[in-house]
Design an enzyme around this catalytic site. Structure first.
Site, mmCIF file in Angstrom:
data_model
loop_
_atom_site.group_PDB
_atom_site.id
_atom_site.type_symbol
_atom_site.label_atom_id
_atom_site.label_comp_id
_atom_site.label_asym_id
_atom_site.label_seq_id
_atom_site.Cartn_x
_atom_site.Cartn_y
_atom_site.Cartn_z
ATOM 1 N N ASP A 212 44.406 48.651 38.397
ATOM 2 C CA ASP A 212 43.552 48.215 39.492
ATOM 3 C C ASP A 212 43.332 49.334 40.504
ATOM 4 O OD1 ASP A 212 42.378 45.855 41.066
ATOM 5 O OD2 ASP A 212 43.850 46.622 42.509
ATOM 6 N N GLU A 248 40.434 51.039 36.459
ATOM 7 C CA GLU A 248 39.297 50.466 37.158
ATOM 8 C C GLU A 248 38.752 51.488 38.141
ATOM 9 O OE1 GLU A 248 37.640 47.327 40.376
ATOM 10 O OE2 GLU A 248 39.542 48.383 40.611
#
Ligand code: QV4
Ligand code: CA
Length: 512
Positions: A212, A248
């Protein structure tokens, strides 16, 4: 000896870019906010039998509990510790899920939130999913433990301490993303702590990680903790297998940070993919499907062997993150199925399918004010289980896109055509297009406002094939349309522009 070196070279260049799915399984599905107990069942009863390769799960570690008055899905992106308890279940349930999914050849990919902890305004107390004490104001997270000097407060140069300008790479990496307390990943203690958390998950048997907010970490800091990771658990994976890494990074162009800076660490999310495909299928900005002939690198995307691709994700299906209004989701099912069908038929990238929950959208001035709404839940805040209806769809508010016949059959199509070349492209210079994958599969789309009626070269062996969109092969017959491929590989296709799903797909495993 020669063979040994070849093998080593193969491992080295494939390594963290290899999805580690069982051979012949080519897609993963994001079971967003699902409980571990439901994922374990889904692996056994549905994902394995239908050839899905793995599951991206929601963050498994302890996070802040936010009640305003109901719990938003995004509280899970605010870690409190690396203990394995969350709204999806306990540590034991997590271990049980990983074991049972691995045992049926479906692998687990963890969403790792390691750029930050909770928001600066998170308060003090034990409002956390395992009840661990923390104090956001004093940067104290004793359950890890992290304390003030493990954060970037001193390093960030903006007055607010927040990221104010995405054209400044230092701000993006050293300041707070929407107030989230930013970890000092240049410190060996922080790197080791993150690596220990990930190694614990590797020991349990996970196959890889979505990392993330990677854009908000220095690629070199990430490399430092990734270099500390173990190889995968040999109960399920060959000796020497590295975890699959996909980062990401939202790079739509025009910012200080580009996706390519992260290629050394692993694959990267290609956000241009869904934004562009949505624009084409919606026929916005003069786009048409005929332009998809050189889809992939030809559209300015990253190299296919570095790309993790998807039509929508948990952020941009509700207006968070990036991609904007063009993103297709389950809310536009007809166009969505075409987009997913195109993605799964096309060889570019490693594919991820979204599986969502429904929420009550409420647009005020073009913005969904309910974009925060968490998963279907009971009055005590616990997440509802996924129930299965007699027609195999899901109940209790779970959308289960991965169970839609058209999407599930296209995931199988991708497995069948794996490794085959992109062949026999045809288009009408508008929105009717077709292409094949060697001699294994062929797909035809009609996204124009008139009928399609064409004889096309499919590249397939002669025979009667079942269209896997309008139906499928069941025993010795087709439940939907049949397509006759002649001895010369040609077949006649007829697709009405008003068909429920205006596309047809055939492959050699659905031949009578
Ligand atoms: C708010 C204000 C701030 C203010 C703060 C003050 O917006 O300006 O400083 O209050 O306290 C939630 C709220 C957000 C709130 C924040 C902190 O939505 O309004 O700040 O919490 O309390 C998800 C959600 C975010 C959510 C976050 C943490 O999308 O809305 O923030 O979780 O709970 C960029 C990044 C990319 C990111 C994307 C959304 O480059 O990395 O934005 N995507 C990933 C995840 C995403 C997640 C995060 C990153 C953060 O996919 O789901 O954000 O972990 O493009
Ligand atoms: Ca950071």
């Amino acid at each position: 000896m020669k063979i040994f070196f070849l093998l080593v070279a193969f491992e080295l260049c494939w390594a963290q870019y290899n999805p580690n799915t069982k051979s012949g399984r080519t897609s993963i599905v994001h079971l967003f906010e699902w409980r571990w107990a439901d994922i374990a069942l889904e692996c056994e009863r549905y994902l394995a039998p239908n050839g899905y390769g793995g599951v991206q799960i929601s963050p498994p570690n302890e996070n802040i509990v936010i009640t305003n008055p109901w719990r938003p899905w995004w509280e899970r992106y605010q870690p409190i510790s690396y203990k394995l308890c969350s709204r999806s279940g306990s540590e034991n349930e997590f271990i049980d899920m990983v074991t049972r999914c691995n045992n049926v050849g479906v692998h687990i990919y963890v969403d790792a939130v390691v750029n930050h902890m909770c928001g600066s305004g998170g308060g003090e107390g034990t409002h956390s999913t395992c009840g661990s004490y923390f104090n956001a104001g004093t940067r104290d997270f004793p359950a890890v433990p992290y304390s003030a000097w493990d954060f970037n407060d001193g390093k960030c140069k903006t007055y607010s301490g927040e990221i104010e300008n995405y054209n400044d790479a230092y701000q993006v990496r050293d300041c707070r993303l929407v107030s989230l307390l930013d970890l000092a990943l240049e410190k060996d203690y922080v790197r080791s702590t993150v690596a220990n958390f990930m190694n614990r998950l590797i020991d349990i048997g996970v196959a890889g990680f979505r990392i993330d907010a990677s854009k908000h970490m220095w690629p070199g800091d990430m490399k430092a903790f990734l270099d500390k990771l173990k190889n995968l658990n040999t109960s399920w994976f060959p000796e020497g297998t590295k975890p699959f890494i996909f980062q990401e990074v939202i790079d739509l162009g025009g910012e200080a940070i580009s996706a390519s800076e992260y290629f050394g660490n692993g694959r990267v999310t290609e956000f241009k993919y869904g934004a562009k495909l949505g624009t084409v299928i919606r026929r916005w900005n003069g786009e048409k499907m005929a332009y998809l002939k050189n889809w992939g690198e030809g559209w300015g995307f990253m190299s296919s062997d570095r790309a993790l691709v998807f039509v929508d994700n948990h952020d941009n299906q509700r207006g968070h993150g990036a991609g904007g209004a063009s993103i297709l989701t389950f809310w536009d099912p007809r166009l969505y199925k075409m987009a997913i069908g195109f993605m799964l038929a096309h060889p570019y990238g490693f594919t991820r399918i979204m599986s969502s929950f429904r929420w009550s959208r409420n647009f005020v001035d073009g913005k969904d004010v309910n974009d925060w709404m968490g998963p279907p839940s009971n009055s005590d805040g616990s997440t509802k289980s996924v129930t299965i209806n007699p027609d195999t769809t899901c109940g209790n508010g779970w959308v289960c896109e991965h169970r839609w016949r058209q999407i599930r059959n296209m995931a199988i199509f991708r497995n069948v055509v794996d490794g085959q070349a992109f062949t026999n492209w045809w288009d009408n210079n508008s929105n009717q297009v077709a292409f094949g994958r060697g001699n294994k599969g062929f797909i035809v789309f009609n996204n124009d406002d008139w009928n399609l009626s064409e004889t096309l070269q499919t590249g397939l062996p002669a025979g009667t094939y079942c269209d896997i969109i309008s139906g499928e092969k069941e025993g010795n017959s087709c439940t939907g349309i049949r397509i006759e491929v002649q001895g010369d590989g040609k077949a006649y296709f007829q697709i009405s522009n008003t068909a429920e799903d205006p596309f047809v797909a055939i492959h050699v495993n659905a031949k009578l």
